[in-house]
Scaffold this active site. Sequence first.
Site, PDB file in Angstrom:
ATOM      1  N   ASP A 205      18.945  58.198 132.271  1.00 14.23           N
ATOM      2  CA  ASP A 205      18.457  57.145 131.385  1.00 14.23           C
ATOM      3  C   ASP A 205      18.682  55.816 132.108  1.00 14.23           C
ATOM      4  OD1 ASP A 205      18.153  55.131 129.479  1.00 14.23           O
ATOM      5  OD2 ASP A 205      18.843  56.415 127.834  1.00 14.23           O
ATOM      6  N   TYR A 230      11.439  47.021 127.263  1.00  9.99           N
ATOM      7  CA  TYR A 230      11.590  45.772 126.504  1.00  9.99           C
ATOM      8  C   TYR A 230      12.875  45.044 126.859  1.00  9.99           C
ATOM      9  CZ  TYR A 230      14.017  49.235 123.584  1.00  9.99           C
ATOM     10  OH  TYR A 230      14.803  50.260 123.143  1.00  9.99           O
ATOM     11  N   ARG A 380      29.248  41.568 124.527  1.00 10.30           N
ATOM     12  CA  ARG A 380      28.496  41.905 125.739  1.00 10.30           C
ATOM     13  C   ARG A 380      27.606  40.719 126.125  1.00 10.30           C
ATOM     14  NH1 ARG A 380      24.211  46.785 125.479  1.00 10.30           N
ATOM     15  NH2 ARG A 380      23.055  45.137 124.433  1.00 10.30           N
TER      16      ARG A 380
HETATM   17  C1  LIG Z   1      18.112  50.592 124.652  1.00  7.88           C
HETATM   18  C2  LIG Z   1      18.423  51.988 125.020  1.00  7.88           C
HETATM   19  C3  LIG Z   1      17.706  53.067 124.479  1.00  7.88           C
HETATM   20  C4  LIG Z   1      16.668  52.804 123.426  1.00  7.88           C
HETATM   21  O1  LIG Z   1      15.877  53.886 123.126  1.00  7.88           O
HETATM   22  P1  LIG Z   1      14.584  53.665 122.204  1.00  7.88           P
HETATM   23  O2  LIG Z   1      14.025  54.995 122.042  1.00  7.88           O
HETATM   24  O3  LIG Z   1      13.714  52.693 122.913  1.00  7.88           O
HETATM   25  O4  LIG Z   1      15.029  53.062 120.918  1.00  7.88           O
HETATM   26  C5  LIG Z   1      17.993  54.335 124.933  1.00  7.88           C
HETATM   27  N1  LIG Z   1      18.951  54.544 125.861  1.00  7.88           N
HETATM   28  C6  LIG Z   1      19.678  53.536 126.381  1.00  7.88           C
HETATM   29  C7  LIG Z   1      20.728  53.789 127.428  1.00  7.88           C
HETATM   30  C8  LIG Z   1      19.446  52.223 125.968  1.00  7.88           C
HETATM   31  O5  LIG Z   1      20.153  51.227 126.470  1.00  7.88           O
END
Ligand SMILES: *Cc1c(COP(=O)(O)O)cnc(C)c1O
Length: 412
Positions: A205, A230, A380
């Site tokens: 991720d 985003y 943060r």
């Molecule tokens: C912001 C974030 C998400 C967000 O997931 P969405 O499906 O876009 O809501 C997922 N994983 C991490 C590590 C994040 O920082």
Amino acid sequence: MVDATTRAYAEKQDADDPLAGLRERFVTTDPDLIYLDGNSLGRLPRATVDRLDGVLREEWGGELIGGWGHWMDLPTSVGDLIGMHLLGAASGQTVVADSTSVNLYRLAGAAVRARPGRSVIVTDDDNFPTDRYVLAGLAEDRGLQLRVVHTDPDEGVDTNTIADAVDEGTALVSLSHVAYRSGGLADMAAINRATHRSGALVLWDLCHSVGSVPVELDGTGSDLAVGCTYKYLLGGPGAPAFLYVRAGLHTELRNPVQGWFGQRDQFAMGPEYDPLPGVERFRTGTPPVLPLVAVEEGVRLLAEAGIDALRAKATALTEQFIALADARLAGHGFRLASPRDPDRRGSHVTLHHPRAEELTGALIEQANVVPDYRTPERIRFGLAAPTTSHVEVWDAVDRLVHLLEQDSGSYL
Ligand SMILES: *Cc1c(COP(=O)(O)O)cnc(C)c1O
């Protein structure tokens, strides 16, 4: 030795900053606002406003259905743009679609299906909540075990801990590259090697690393990755996420949400699902054209700056912030909750304070500084390189010190 805690140092850094000109290319409505949350929602590039205006009026308004002639390829062309400039990924492996959560489900689901006979998914307890929830649901559905190892919330993922948790029964390891809480940066190459030794796949991720730290998916032999657009990619609220699948895995992996946009001859409207051979098989439904175009503008701006220059500036900002925190905030009960080694952290810095939640509110309400609160007891500070200056870092800490002093010690 240069004293990084003075305002003169900050001014000099800004004067010498090769990326300083980028700031003017963003919309600002309040020049006094110090926005340190670009790692949650990036600022709006001016170019995006003009581009969207054109797409609305000329493309949607003028071309109507004919627009699909060129809109259709946006998920892969914007995916390739992200891949080439920010992921170290050759073309044909990255697609922009849906949300990070949904993409994580799709890729994790495809991965465990491709490793039959292996019953374990490994993740860590400091992974982002949606990742843990998606993996827990998938494990339950497929009758697998989710093995959750412990990560120090201030240090980020430890390679040896992961290596020890992986064995011949492991189908998938799924981790965040930069920890959302501490900014701790995982060793992607070493974790890939340790996981591959046992034959398992790795899913990264990249939400908090893409656009802020150089990523080398091909070079580190990564299998799978997801990330959002985003945050550092400046795509705007709710902009679609990306997914990456290593070329060698395309035919082996099956999209668990098989839809017509992954179909070989989509408009033949045939009776059976016959997926495209490439990464396009991970598309499912109609792409969101307007936010995709916004992602393209954000990524172009970052590509022009160059990820190495962005990383160098972000490191200078986080180093300055930590020097200031040591000098001016430690005496007020703050403790660094991020790795001290700049090679081990991303572009945000987190401080622990027993009254962090209240102080975050006071910073926003009374000091016009926007960081964010993270459990437990942490503030943060996201120091996004395109839009944050060294003087802003100095002023933000100074405003925080004033808040603490005004309050005559009650925050201690
Ligand atoms: C912001 C974030 C998400 C967000 O997931 P969405 O499906 O876009 O809501 C997922 N994983 C991490 C590590 C994040 O920082």
